[in-house]
Design a protein around this motif. Structure first.
Motif, mmCIF file in Angstrom:
data_model
loop_
_atom_site.group_PDB
_atom_site.id
_atom_site.type_symbol
_atom_site.label_atom_id
_atom_site.label_comp_id
_atom_site.label_asym_id
_atom_site.label_seq_id
_atom_site.Cartn_x
_atom_site.Cartn_y
_atom_site.Cartn_z
ATOM 1 N N TRP A 1 3.941 11.885 7.125
ATOM 2 C CA TRP A 1 2.968 11.594 6.073
ATOM 3 C C TRP A 1 1.907 10.618 6.580
ATOM 4 O O TRP A 1 0.705 10.800 6.388
ATOM 5 N N SER B 1 9.854 12.037 7.441
ATOM 6 C CA SER B 1 8.858 12.290 6.397
ATOM 7 C C SER B 1 7.790 11.204 6.396
ATOM 8 O O SER B 1 6.596 11.499 6.306
ATOM 9 N N SER C 1 -0.430 12.302 9.002
ATOM 10 C CA SER C 1 -1.371 13.227 8.358
ATOM 11 C C SER C 1 -2.477 12.457 7.651
ATOM 12 O O SER C 1 -3.623 12.877 7.602
#
Lengths: 106, 272
Positions: free
Chosen positions: B64, B60, B67
């Protein structure tokens, strides 16, 4: 309060080492990332032993766990890295308590 | 203490502590070495949930972060992805027909791995990329033993079980330094020796000077490959080294599998 903090600190120290060695075997880091992780783990152990009171064994216990995790996630059988780290930690403690005086560690 | 001229030495407390420490240390090392397999098996079982949590969190966080870094490109990528989606939907419809045809052909040609081998599927619990080893979640209790070949679902040779614990096994990859086996170069009609070089790289050695080999040639296992069954894909030739000072040619090989993307493998427990 200080007595209660000690095992908690030790527990989180062990957990952090497990985290580091888990990270090293995981898929996120580049293939040569073992060296910085080892350097970080060994530095933590060194400073832990350096700053703790000479009569306390926490640094040696932490070194034993580090050696054990290192052995566990390596291709060889258990015992080798465990022995090296624990003997080094005991030697370091002995040298520090016998020949080095660090006022803030007392 | 002096007693009629006899000196009795009381044991020093420090010395006694030192003896206790040394004895405990040796006992711990001894137990670790003697009960290595049992301890490793239990410890891997205990640390597995923690590792899974760390890897999950890592996924994750990395997702994250990436992105965030690539926020500027997201709009452009989204437009491009929408175009791709339309094109792919059309292709999926076409591929469904092809898949049915392919399944029928596979059955007809008897190429399914389950037809040739007894397989045990395993998930990868740990990767030691630096040492070319992985840990899988199947062990002796699942019928996995040392020396068994490990492959992907696409018939690609991954490695060999080097140590089987009760519920876990350690697998050395074909790129590991201790792996040596014979392999044939597809379409070239000669056999060489695959030697793991470490660092996710293997070499094909003992290639006769008069044989031709080129970058991109595929390598397959042969009936002489020891624990590997015949016809498994190994890798592609990346670079050929033909030095005058050496009696044989040598080639560097890139394995077909990508250790970083590998999540699931099959252990061949019995070759039919």
């Amino acid at each position: 309060m200080g007595d209660l903090l000690r095992p908690i600190k030790l527990f989180f120290g062990v957990l952090f080492l497990l985290f580091l060695f888990s990270l090293q075997t995981g898929p996120f880091l580049p293939p040569n990332s073992i060296l910085p992780i080892l350097a970080l783990s060994l530095s933590i152990l060194f400073f832990w032993i350096l700053f703790e009171r000479p009569d306390r064994p926490d640094g040696v216990i932490l070194a034993a766990f580090a050696g054990f995790f290192w052995d566990l996630f390596s291709p060889d059988s258990l015992g080798y890295r465990f022995s090296v780290l624990i003997i080094s930690a005991i030697a370091l403690k002995f040298i520090l308590s016998r020949y080095v005086r660090i006022p803030f560690s007392k | 203490m002096a007693m009629n001229g006899i000196h009795i030495r009381r044991p020093n407390k420090k010395r006694r502590n030192a003896v206790i420490v040394v004895v405990t240390l040796f006992a711990s090392i001894f137990s670790l070495v003697v009960f290595s397999d049992g301890i490793t098996n239990s410890s891997l079982g205990l640390t597995r949930p923690f590792q899974a949590a760390v890897w999950g969190a890592g996924d994750s966080v990395f997702g994250w972060t990436f992105s965030l870094i690539r926020a500027g490109d997201l709009k452009r990528e989204m437009d491009s992805l929408m175009d791709d989606k339309e094109r792919l939907t059309a292709e999926v419809v076409k591929l469904r027909d092809l898949r049915q045809e392919n399944d029928a052909l596979r059955q007809a040609l008897n190429l399914g791995m389950d037809k040739d081998f007894d397989l045990v599927m395993a998930s990868i619990s740990g990767k030691d990329i630096l040492n070319d080893t992985i840990v899988i979640d199947k062990g002796a209790n699942d019928g996995v033993f040392e020396g068994m070949p490990v492959v992907t679902e696409k018939r690609v040779a991954v490695g060999r079980v080097s140590k089987a614990f009760d519920d876990f096994s350690r697998v050395v990859l074909v790129t590991h330094e201790e792996i040596v086996f014979e392999a044939e170069v597809q379409g070239r009609n000669f056999i060489g020796l695959i030697e793991g070089s470490g660092g996710s790289v293997a070499r094909l050695t003992l290639i006769p000077k008069d044989k031709e080999i080129a970058e991109g040639d595929a390598l397959l296992t042969t009936s002489l490959s020891g624990s590997f069954p015949q016809g498994l894909f190994i890798g592609l030739v990346r670079e050929v080294k033909n030095m005058d000072s050496q009696s044989f040619q040598e080639a560097e090989i890139t394995p077909f599998f990508n250790i970083r993307r590998l999540n699931r493998v099959f252990i061949i427990t019995n070759q039919k």
